[in-house]
Scaffold this motif. Sequence first.
Motif, short mmCIF file in Angstrom:
data_model
loop_
_atom_site.label_atom_id
_atom_site.label_comp_id
_atom_site.label_asym_id
_atom_site.label_seq_id
_atom_site.Cartn_x
_atom_site.Cartn_y
_atom_site.Cartn_z
N SER A 75 0.84 -1.28 0.04
CA SER A 75 0.03 0.15 0.19
C SER A 75 0.76 1.46 0.01
O SER A 75 0.21 2.26 -0.81
CB SER A 75 -1.27 -0.13 0.88
N LEU C 5 -10.82 -1.44 5.24
CA LEU C 5 -10.64 -1.20 3.87
C LEU C 5 -8.96 -0.94 3.05
O LEU C 5 -8.55 -0.39 3.76
CB LEU C 5 -11.39 -0.59 2.99
N GLN C 6 -8.79 -1.24 2.10
CA GLN C 6 -7.37 -1.24 1.55
C GLN C 6 -7.46 0.71 1.70
O GLN C 6 -8.78 1.48 1.29
CB GLN C 6 -7.81 -1.62 0.05
N ALA C 9 -9.20 2.29 -1.18
CA ALA C 9 -10.26 1.38 -1.69
C ALA C 9 -10.94 2.67 -2.92
O ALA C 9 -10.78 3.60 -1.84
CB ALA C 9 -10.65 0.95 -0.92
N THR C 10 -12.16 2.17 -4.26
CA THR C 10 -12.58 3.19 -4.28
C THR C 10 -14.42 3.73 -3.89
O THR C 10 -14.60 2.93 -3.57
CB THR C 10 -12.56 2.92 -6.29
N GLN C 13 -15.75 0.23 -4.94
CA GLN C 13 -15.33 -0.94 -3.99
C GLN C 13 -16.17 -0.93 -2.51
O GLN C 13 -16.98 -1.56 -2.18
CB GLN C 13 -13.91 -0.97 -4.00
N ILE C 14 -16.42 0.24 -2.26
CA ILE C 14 -16.76 0.20 -0.79
C ILE C 14 -18.33 0.25 -0.60
O ILE C 14 -19.13 0.04 0.27
CB ILE C 14 -16.28 1.62 -0.46
N ASP C 57 -13.37 -7.16 -3.48
CA ASP C 57 -12.09 -6.11 -3.84
C ASP C 57 -12.05 -4.73 -2.51
O ASP C 57 -13.28 -4.55 -2.41
CB ASP C 57 -12.06 -5.81 -5.62
N GLY C 58 -10.92 -4.49 -2.42
CA GLY C 58 -10.99 -2.92 -1.21
C GLY C 58 -11.23 -3.73 0.32
O GLY C 58 -10.36 -2.51 0.75
N GLU C 60 -8.77 -5.13 2.98
CA GLU C 60 -7.49 -5.84 3.22
C GLU C 60 -7.46 -6.56 3.94
O GLU C 60 -7.02 -7.49 4.56
CB GLU C 60 -7.19 -4.36 4.07
#
Lengths: 338, 338, 338, 338
Positions: A75, C5-6, C9-10, C13-14, C57-58, C60
């Motif tokens: 990241s 979340l990463q 994350a977009t 994605q959220i 996706d997104g 972590e």
Amino acid sequence: MVVILQKNATEQQIENIINHLKSFGFQIHQSTGAEKTIIGAIGVKPNFDIRNISILDGVEEVYRVTTPFKLASRSFQEHNTIVKVKDVEIGGNKLVMMSGPCSIETEEQIFKLAKIVADSGAKILRGGAFKPRTSPYTFQGLGEEGLKLMRAAADEYNLLVITEVMQNEQIDLIYKYTDIFQVGARNMQNFSLLKELGKVDKPIMLKRGIAATIEEWLMSAEYILSGGNKDVILCERGIRTFENYTRNTFDLSAIPVVHKKSHLPVIADPSHATGLRDQVPPMARAAVAAGADGLMIEIHHDPEKALSDGPQALLPETYLKLMDELQNIAEAIGRTLI
Amino acid sequence: MVVILQKNATEQQIENIINHLKSFGFQIHQSTGAEKTIIGAIGVKPNFDIRNISILDGVEEVYRVTTPFKLASRSFQEHNTIVKVKDVEIGGNKLVMMSGPCSIETEEQIFKLAKIVADSGAKILRGGAFKPRTSPYTFQGLGEEGLKLMRAAADEYNLLVITEVMQNEQIDLIYKYTDIFQVGARNMQNFSLLKELGKVDKPIMLKRGIAATIEEWLMSAEYILSGGNKDVILCERGIRTFENYTRNTFDLSAIPVVHKKSHLPVIADPSHATGLRDQVPPMARAAVAAGADGLMIEIHHDPEKALSDGPQALLPETYLKLMDELQNIAEAIGRTLI
Amino acid sequence: MVVILQKNATEQQIENIINHLKSFGFQIHQSTGAEKTIIGAIGVKPNFDIRNISILDGVEEVYRVTTPFKLASRSFQEHNTIVKVKDVEIGGNKLVMMSGPCSIETEEQIFKLAKIVADSGAKILRGGAFKPRTSPYTFQGLGEEGLKLMRAAADEYNLLVITEVMQNEQIDLIYKYTDIFQVGARNMQNFSLLKELGKVDKPIMLKRGIAATIEEWLMSAEYILSGGNKDVILCERGIRTFENYTRNTFDLSAIPVVHKKSHLPVIADPSHATGLRDQVPPMARAAVAAGADGLMIEIHHDPEKALSDGPQALLPETYLKLMDELQNIAEAIGRTLI
Amino acid sequence: MVVILQKNATEQQIENIINHLKSFGFQIHQSTGAEKTIIGAIGVKPNFDIRNISILDGVEEVYRVTTPFKLASRSFQEHNTIVKVKDVEIGGNKLVMMSGPCSIETEEQIFKLAKIVADSGAKILRGGAFKPRTSPYTFQGLGEEGLKLMRAAADEYNLLVITEVMQNEQIDLIYKYTDIFQVGARNMQNFSLLKELGKVDKPIMLKRGIAATIEEWLMSAEYILSGGNKDVILCERGIRTFENYTRNTFDLSAIPVVHKKSHLPVIADPSHATGLRDQVPPMARAAVAAGADGLMIEIHHDPEKALSDGPQALLPETYLKLMDELQNIAEAIGRTLI
């Protein structure tokens, strides 16, 4: 950080926990459900010991949430690190072979092996001059004499050199002869050494400790990176488990995991992972198929006379045959070897 | 060394194996049974790598038979080693307590804790001035300033000092202030350091590596002993296993095993083994009941403000209560604590 | 459940993650920090597989937060479970001894040993009639004949009986003879068997699997408890680690941990944990000091002729001496043995 | 068996040891060296517990020498076992794919997946009707209804069926529907079940227990073989280690080791070994490169709705792409997949 409270935590306990969190500088987000109260604590510092919260009355569980490593994380840097050493790139689509003897023994030996390494298409010569040995009664390496011989052999055959450094006092000496420093498994948490290597302007290959988690391994990489040296290469070499029929358990699953968590390249060392010659080829093939960015392999033209680890050294003809197989597997997954 | 041949080993293979054994200097005793042929090879040298025989055609299994450590073994010295430091004996019938903070932090802190240690009847003050930390972002110790403070506090309360050495360059400095050198778990196989400590005339307490077998631990003791320093104390501090509800698995079974295999004293460290304050007392009691020759315990009067490992430090009142329980358990097995 | 979340994350994605969580029936609490967004999902069901969220996706990291066991947990029942069998209480202040041979062999043997057990003050006779053996070529137990002999011997000396059940078909038969069913380490995750034992109205002692985490062990207890049988006793008997000088690593740290996480009593079995007679006494003492609610110990008057596990059986005189020491240690921590 | 005597063993102790050995029926060969006396004891029976000798006074170490398994060993049968099921051979040069869902859920699901499996060129459909689940609160399988659906789907697409049996009572029922019985990791030492399966005339695939040594795994195979069923297939599915970033550690080194020690075929299961979809392809490739005789892979067309293990199921398109890569890797090492 996320703090889960006990179901029956009292108002006073909750207040005390929140005060503690605030005193450590966290921002607080509290979620109260029917069953559980959860406190999100934003702003955890890398040096925070979460047990400071775990031991408070009313706390059931604490999760750190952020990884404790930063510079080593995917990241922090999305693209792969490619370590460049002269004309060789480590971490790119082309795999890198590091081959040679366990220990440098004689001029004749290292020149003979360097020639085989060069003929095989590999670009990096491995060999130890300072050897960490479990027993005080075994061969401990040739020291500087070994470094000189290896450098000369590598130059003769246009190879790069990788060799192990065991302690701070050896850094300057080894620097004169090597292209890449190797940190062995037993020194993965020798933090004084890691700090010093963070100041060096040559790449460091960091072997995973025999019982190190992937997280600890990346934390050790963080020591080098945070010292300013960005050229860190990881190397998986087998972990210790309950299984006795193998010397170590070669943890190939670590390869895709490291590639997901980190941007650093990963080499695999099937020679140390297995410890026996006949298991090296299948595990070398498996490591390439699993996505390793290269391999470190021990070879010897006369392994019965080798002064260390002869039983795990491949004979030249087995090694050359293996190189062909590895080339085919690399191609099967869209990469190249030579 | 014992070599077991494969059931279908050929005459020629057997001859080749025997020739190899002879060329390594072994005396040979061959036993041919209906099912198996066994070759006893007498005279194995400590530096012999048995894999040199395992890889020969016709060999099924090889056993080393002799332990790879010698000076550390009970068969080398039948009576227990008792390490004497001034008026304290480690390894005798009386247990030894080493208590104090994880890190030395301030003059006030170390004097306050030294007083508690002395009041409890313990004779040795523990505390770290150089700290090996997993993360580069955490407190790394006060260095020489910490050593000075600890020495002064110990002298004030008539205590001995034990503190950790992490690298060769620190030996001379620490020598000036400490009575016992501690080698931490992460440095158990830092062989350069062990060799240097073999030349020192003060006792060394060698902690077991987090994933070290008892054999490797005794081999590391052998490094120090073979350097000439006979005053080695072992310390069990928890090993790494699959279990996650505890920080480490405290391997108390190691205590009777070490006492059987070796003549060296064994201390147990329940603070690092468990990592959480509330598990320290039961594990401290268990260690004494299992036969440990002493304990190393972390205490702090204000653990929430401790710069390292606060969550595993006992509060003074818990510590004093524990000392009473330990005294009772020691008596229950015919030993004494204070 | 807590979802981290990463960093990058977009929005989409959220949104997708939140929709997933809602579709699984969770209430959502979102905390957006400078570095990380955290979603608290309240209402996780015991059968929810958190990997369903980890793979989106997104995401972590995902933490379950609630323990997957419920009835076995200390938060479900604060006070200790005390299992009552006739006049014996397991889990109270008085420790419980379960002593006897590994296998029932002959009438003479079991009567002789039952007498020794009774003389020692122990209340429960152990002995196996159905034996799970690693090798198909070893003694597999006397079956019902053994059960009859053990019941008769126990009745003669006023003892309770505990014996192992290996499969569903044996339950009815064993029920006729035993007071407590024992589930062995190898069957800790034989879920069909656990379900059946949940319907039985006699107590079950559940041994920890050789590589079972404490969490899995408590989950297996949950199978029995959720079937309606509240009388579950846990038994620690050693776990598998990398160490080879001991047969298993006796995980005594599990005792205080289980007492914290669960209300169920915990017995310790030093005979199986160590596998060798001379290590049983120190480990038995350590288990009592660590807080075990009782011990299971193998004894034999003629261990060289024992049909199974003779080498770990204590001789009667060693056993009686050990009982005295254990009594002293129990008193040292405010409990009693006899 | 080889018995190493203590250096200072007395004449009387040696005589006693030899008498013991003779009483157990051994032939004796004694080798007396300067340092050590070694006794070779020929004729060890498979049911002999070597600890009977270890505990005698004067004994330092005992080695069994012969493997405790016989029928499963390479020395018993030199050529590879090839298990034939209708027109499929397991253990030959052509690799075998066993693909399908974790659990059978609905008619639509299993028919859809069976078609994908057949289209991919695989010959065997996997799917569970009886599910061993860690939690009593999760989906436990469709039972016989699931078996019927799977058989119908397999017949429609000309596939063989493999499914798990968990207890003796299920054998007759499952026999009606399956071609191969699978024994799960948790039942690897359910010896009652293994004995019953030794009498069945269909092949058994025996998964390795999560903490089973290779030796124990082969001993469990021995239970089946010694019952008369020669068609045993082994399956490596990951072992438990200290590493937490992966669900299990996929022990690929076990594959060449098993091929050396035994004549039985070995399948690898990367789905259970990794537990997460994105790690399945690299580990599947690695298993083929390491020499596995086939793979078991979980797939699902709608994994988010899967009733068990959805997160580790490959989507059909990823699975088909993986099959191409595996074909290439198989060819790179001189084998074929389809």
